[in-house]
Design an enzyme around this catalytic site. Structure first.
Site, mmCIF file in Angstrom:
data_model
loop_
_atom_site.group_PDB
_atom_site.id
_atom_site.type_symbol
_atom_site.label_atom_id
_atom_site.label_comp_id
_atom_site.label_asym_id
_atom_site.label_seq_id
_atom_site.Cartn_x
_atom_site.Cartn_y
_atom_site.Cartn_z
ATOM 1 N N LYS A 58 0.603 -1.039 -0.493
ATOM 2 C CA LYS A 58 -0.201 -0.026 0.205
ATOM 3 C C LYS A 58 1.029 1.020 -0.411
ATOM 4 O O LYS A 58 2.426 1.300 0.901
ATOM 5 C CB LYS A 58 -1.286 0.628 1.381
ATOM 6 C CG LYS A 58 -1.846 0.880 1.806
ATOM 7 C CD LYS A 58 -2.637 0.977 2.444
ATOM 8 C CE LYS A 58 -3.917 1.906 2.539
ATOM 9 N NZ LYS A 58 -4.376 1.999 3.655
ATOM 10 N N SER A 82 -9.383 2.046 2.969
ATOM 11 C CA SER A 82 -8.266 2.456 1.788
ATOM 12 C C SER A 82 -8.057 1.590 1.366
ATOM 13 O O SER A 82 -6.747 2.102 0.241
ATOM 14 C CB SER A 82 -8.050 3.132 2.267
ATOM 15 O OG SER A 82 -7.337 3.004 3.657
ATOM 16 N N SER A 117 -9.693 -0.474 6.926
ATOM 17 C CA SER A 117 -8.774 -0.521 5.776
ATOM 18 C C SER A 117 -8.901 -1.526 5.131
ATOM 19 O O SER A 117 -7.968 -1.685 4.043
ATOM 20 C CB SER A 117 -7.978 0.951 6.031
ATOM 21 O OG SER A 117 -8.375 1.806 6.399
#
Lengths: 485, 487
Positions: free
Chosen positions: A79, A154, A178
């Site tokens: 990420k 996210s 997330s």
């Protein structure tokens, strides 16, 4: 073999260590998979141009006799909120366009030390603020199961990459869900570790007291191997702790016999999609069928969890994001004639709407005259939520809920209604507020979209989650379903 | 103009001081960068002190140990749990957009610092001591592009600081001066800080208000910043008291605000009003767990403390019998106190040692602007000279010259006395011969003396001393002169 991308991480590592396949072949398979699918998915913000050369060095290490690499040659997507030195970290924000960090996040370095190879950086909601990856400052990511739907957020890019088999494993971060929510939306396994289990050094902070990095994978066992690799105390993070994490393989050999599963029914009464509820009930039945004991547990303060979360998280974010002022790095708005104007225009142009909304909210709740009514009270509720869990875990080993109230929603469906978007987090934020570990595991489909089962356990008892999760996988075939790509 | 002094006397100033002291640690407070002053800009920086995204602070134990020593040296209670907090504001020298400090739960509370007062000492209460990080430094001149840009030096960012806050116990600018001198001496003694105000390792802000004498309620206060020497602290406070009194006397109101001291113009000017004051939005620092100090850690900090100036001063007075004032001056610096004590012990004459150190050694050091470590006269050499006086080998007057020569040449007193034939004349017959000569030549002065003006004796002493180049033993001269004149 042309479809090495089908292999899971344990299989890859084993084959690479036995030199049945080379890390270079594995990497090539994934890079071409990315080339093929990325235009449809948009999971990545950056692909590592040195991945193949790193694969070569893994192969030569293996040929020199290095077999102690649990993730030898396993491609990993990261990420874009976690640093990899000399690779850009943008946090999907325009304010950090082209920012290249000088150091690697501890969890990423540990993953690399275990033999993993960084494939690239994945898309996300800007600064990890969002539940759909639509808040990326660069592009939205699509759900591999349906291009019209969001992958969740996210960590949407990481979840989508693993679901679409562009990467066998990925790292995400979870501040209010997330990792677990996109794992549920994309039909993969995601773990939010206990707060302190994984170092936050090199994780660009959103809400420091809630953020934790964790794995995405397609099986519980793969997630366990990644978690074991990245865990442990780090001298660079004062909030990290050393807690024994037994051998990742042994962890997942158990079954569900005698496992006490607590279900907070009062909390699930309203707002849960019928398809999700059906899958959830089936999952409980399956657990029970293989020896688990169901318990009704009460978590009365969870009703206030979302409100509490949006006070604590935004307060910390308003402070954490103050450093993006255009003075030292990142993009500075040109043409300002004084300091305040430079700050204002840099931040106005650099941050997206959701980030600004949260900075303003967080600034407000910390302001003199409001601090007691909001921030302080939220901290008190947070303590009560923690106490609720302590009490509940006296009568059960894991607590089960659906990961999300509904399956993936359509792109654009909730962008105009931030409150609706925030309610996506209703089942996931409690674990962050309490610091507990949480696992999301596929448990069915609703209208063709994946549904996630969330399990939470006691602090630092990830072993229990892995045991329960693995037992569930052995009973069911949900984790074997792949999106129709 | 009315009698300004009388008007001022009707007001009582109330003063509190906030002192920031840099801790003498090897590294910065939250990273491994060296804590060093005066190097090229931005040579001691890393992701942590630059506040780069993804970096995290890790607290230095040495910083805590030094802060605890400061707390113990000022008689504070150390809190076994203290909490770091973020103080949020935007400024280019603050790379994270917040300063890590302590707010609601500081490291130490409720201590005091003793300052000299009329009869002995007075306590200025210390309300709290907390730990925090220093900010960087803006550079506005001295480089090629300084005309249109400013630079930032981050070497100072993350240097450990303690902030020491007094109760509003100080009443005059002199007391503020005394407090700062005593606090600085304490911090330097305890090896907590090097206490250098010019280099900024010790900084002071003053809160000043005035009220009519006898009134209980406090007046509106102003905070004065930019005080870079102890002298300027006293000057700025003095100016601010006058300004506030004059304002009230002319029917105005003091406005709560922050004012900046301008040393060149000798005045304070408004910097920002209460309305413009920052809302720092303090909240607990989530990146650092609560600071827990166990009793052993506190004990080891206590054991590492040397004897502190106030204790030493008391001991000097009691043990060496020197005046309180002298003891105060001698203990302001640990080196001076050590110097004095060595000479006092070795010579067995503390009073003489005190006088010589106070009036001669310190004066010469000041003239030469050298530190005591570079003093050409060691305590041993001074002792030797004091012994020469006490043994009657040289007079106190000659000793002054000997001391000057010791200072300039570095030679021992004995050698100077020998080479320059400065040995005191204690031979009564030799002195009597000189007296006879002078008495014989000055019948008029003898008459004056004999007519009752006994003070004329001094004139004769002077004559004898001049004739003997000051070498005659003064006690003997007096004695023999009286004998000759009184008949």
């Amino acid at each position: 073999m042309t479809d090495l991308w089908r292999l899971n991480a344990r299989e890859i590592s084993e084959k690479v260590r036995k030199r049945e396949v080379s890390a270079v072949e594995v990497m090539r398979a994934h890079l071409s998979r990315i080339e093929k699918l990325e235009p449809r998915i948009d999971a990545f913000l950056h692909v590592n141009e040195h991945a193949l050369s790193r694969a070569r060095s893994i192969d030569s290490a293996v040929s020199r006799g290095s077999v102690d690499l649990p993730l030898a040659g396993v491609p990993a997507a990261i990420k874009d909120v976690l640093h990899v030195a000399n690779m850009p970290t943008t946090c999907a924000s325009k304010i950090l366009r082209n920012y290249v960090p000088p150091f690697t996040a501890t969890c990423v370095a540990r993953l690399e030390r275990a033999g993993a190879i960084i494939l690239g950086k994945t898309n996300m909601d800007e600064f990890a603020m969002g539940s759909s990856t639509e808040n990326s400052g660069y592009k939205p990511t699509r759900n591999p199961w349906s291009a019209a739907h969001v992958p969740g957020g996210s960590s949407g890019g990481s979840a989508a990459a693993v679901a679409a088999q562009m990467a066998p494993i990925a790292l995400g971060t979870d501040t209010g869900g997330s990792i677990r929510q996109p794992a549920a939306f994309c039909g993969v396994v995601g773990i939010k570790p206990t707060y302190g289990r994984v170092s936050r050094y090199g994780l660009v902070a959103f809400a420091s007291s809630l953020d934790q990095a964790g794995p995405f994978a397609r099986t519980v066992q793969d997630a366990a191997v990644v978690l074991a690799a990245i865990s442990g105390r780090d001298d660079h993070d004062a909030t990290s702790v050393e807690r024994r994490f037994p051998d990742a393989h042994a962890e997942t050999d158990g079954d569900a016999r005698g496992l006490r599963v607590g279900v907070p029914w009062e909390f699930l009464k309203r707002g849960v999609d019928a398809g999700v509820m059906t899958s959830f009930r089936e999952a409980l039945d399956q657990l029970q069928a293989c020896g688990a004991l169901l318990r009704d547990v009460s978590l009365p303060h969870l009703a206030h969890a979302v409100a509490t979360y949006y006070i604590v998280a935004t307060a910390e974010a308003s402070s954490n994001l103050a450093r993006y002022d255009g003075v030292r790095y990142g993009r500075r708005a040109e043409g300002a004639t004084d300091l305040d104007q430079m700050y204002g225009e840099t931040r106005d142009r650099g941050f997206g709407a959701e980030v600004k909304r949260r900075i303003i909210l967080g600034t407000f709740v910390l302001s003199s005259g409001y601090y007691d009514a909001y921030y302080l009270r939220a901290q008190k509720v947070r303590a009560l939520i923690r106490r609720d869990f302590e009490a509940a875990f006296e009568s059960c080993d894991v607590i089960a809920t659906p990961t999300t109230p509904s399956p993936a929603f359509k792109i654009g469906e909730k962008t105009d209604d931030p409150l609706k978007m925030y309610l996506e987090d209703v089942f996931t934020v409690p674990a962050n507020l309490a610091g507990l570990p949480g696992l999301s595991i596929p448990c069915g489909l609703s209208a063709g979209l994946p549904v996630g089962l969330q399990l939470m356990s006691r602090w630092f008892d990830e072993s229990m989650l892995l045991r329960a999760g693995h037992a569930f996988e052995r009973l069911t075939e949900h984790h074997l379903r792949r999106p129709p790509l | 103009m009315r009698d300004w002094k009388a008007i001022r006397a009707r007001y009582e100033p109330v003063i509190g001081l906030e002192v920031h002291a840099q801790l003498k640690t090897a590294t910065k407070i939250f990273c491994a960068c060296p804590n060093r002053f005066g190097d090229e800009p931005n040579t001691h920086v890393c992701p942590v002190c630059l506040g780069l995204p993804g970096s995290l602070p890790v607290l230095s134990r040495q910083a805590v140990s030094l802060a605890m020593r400061a707390a113990l040296a000022t008689h504070c209670t150390i809190q076994t749990t203290s909490i770091f907090a973020r103080k949020n504001y935007f400024y280019p020298d603050l790379p994270k957009g917040y300063q890590i400090s302590q707010y609601e739960r500081p490291l130490a509370t409720e201590g005091y610092v003793e300052i000299p007062a009329n009869e002995g000492f007075r306590r200025i209460r210390v309300q709290r001591i907390h730990i925090e990080e220093d900010a960087g430094k803006l550079l506005h001149e001295g480089f090629a592009w300084s005309n249109d840009k400013s630079g930032i030096d981050f070497n100072r960012t993350g240097v450990p600081l303690i902030e020491i806050v007094t109760a509003p116990d100080i009443r005059t600018s002199e007391e503020a001066h005394e407090y700062l001198a005593a606090l600085r001496a304490t911090l330097v003694y305890a090896e907590v800080s090097d206490g250098n105000m010019e280099e900024g390792s010790l900084r002071c802000d003053a809160n000043v208000s005035v009220r009519r004498s006898g009134e209980a309620a406090l007046g509106t206060r102003t905070e004065i910043k930019n005080l870079n020497s102890i002298r300027n602290v006293a000057r700025a406070i003095e100016h601010e008291i006058s300004r506030q009194v004059a304002l009230i006397e002319s029917g105005g109101d003091v406005v709560q605000e922050t004012r900046l001291w301008n040393a060149d113009r000798g005045e304070t000017v408004s910097m920002r009003s209460k309305e413009e004051a920052h809302d720092y939005r303090y909240f607990p620092e989530p990146d650092l767990p609560p600071l827990l100090v166990d009793p052993e850690w506190i004990e080891s900090a206590r054991r590492s403390l040397p004897e502190l100036p106030s204790d030493r001063r008391r001991r000097f007075i009691e043990h060496y019998g020197i005046p309180a004032y002298d003891a105060g001056v001698l203990t302001l610096s640990r080196e001076v106190a050590d110097y004095f004590e060595e000479a006092a012990r070795a010579s067995g004459n503390p009073k003489a040692a005190s006088n010589w150190v106070m009036t001669d050694v310190l004066r010469k050091l000041k003239e030469d602007t050298r530190p005591l470590s570079a003093c050409p006269v060691s305590p041993g050499r001074l002792t030797e000279m004091i012994c020469l006086i006490d043994d009657g080998v040289i007079s106190g007057k000659i000793a002054k010259d000997v001391f000057e020569k010791m200072w300039s040449t570095g030679a021992p007193a004995g050698m100077i006395v020998e080479c320059e034939e400065l040995t005191q004349v204690t031979d009564a017959s030799a002195i009597e011969a000189v007296i006879a000569e002078i008495v014989g030549a000055h019948a008029d002065q003898v008459a004056v003396y004999r007519n009752g003006k006994k003070a004329a004796l001094g004139w004769f002493v002077g004559q004898v001393m001049r004739k003997t180049q000051g070498k005659a033993n003064p006690r003997l001269v007096n004695e023999l002169l009286r004998k000759a004149l009184d008949g």
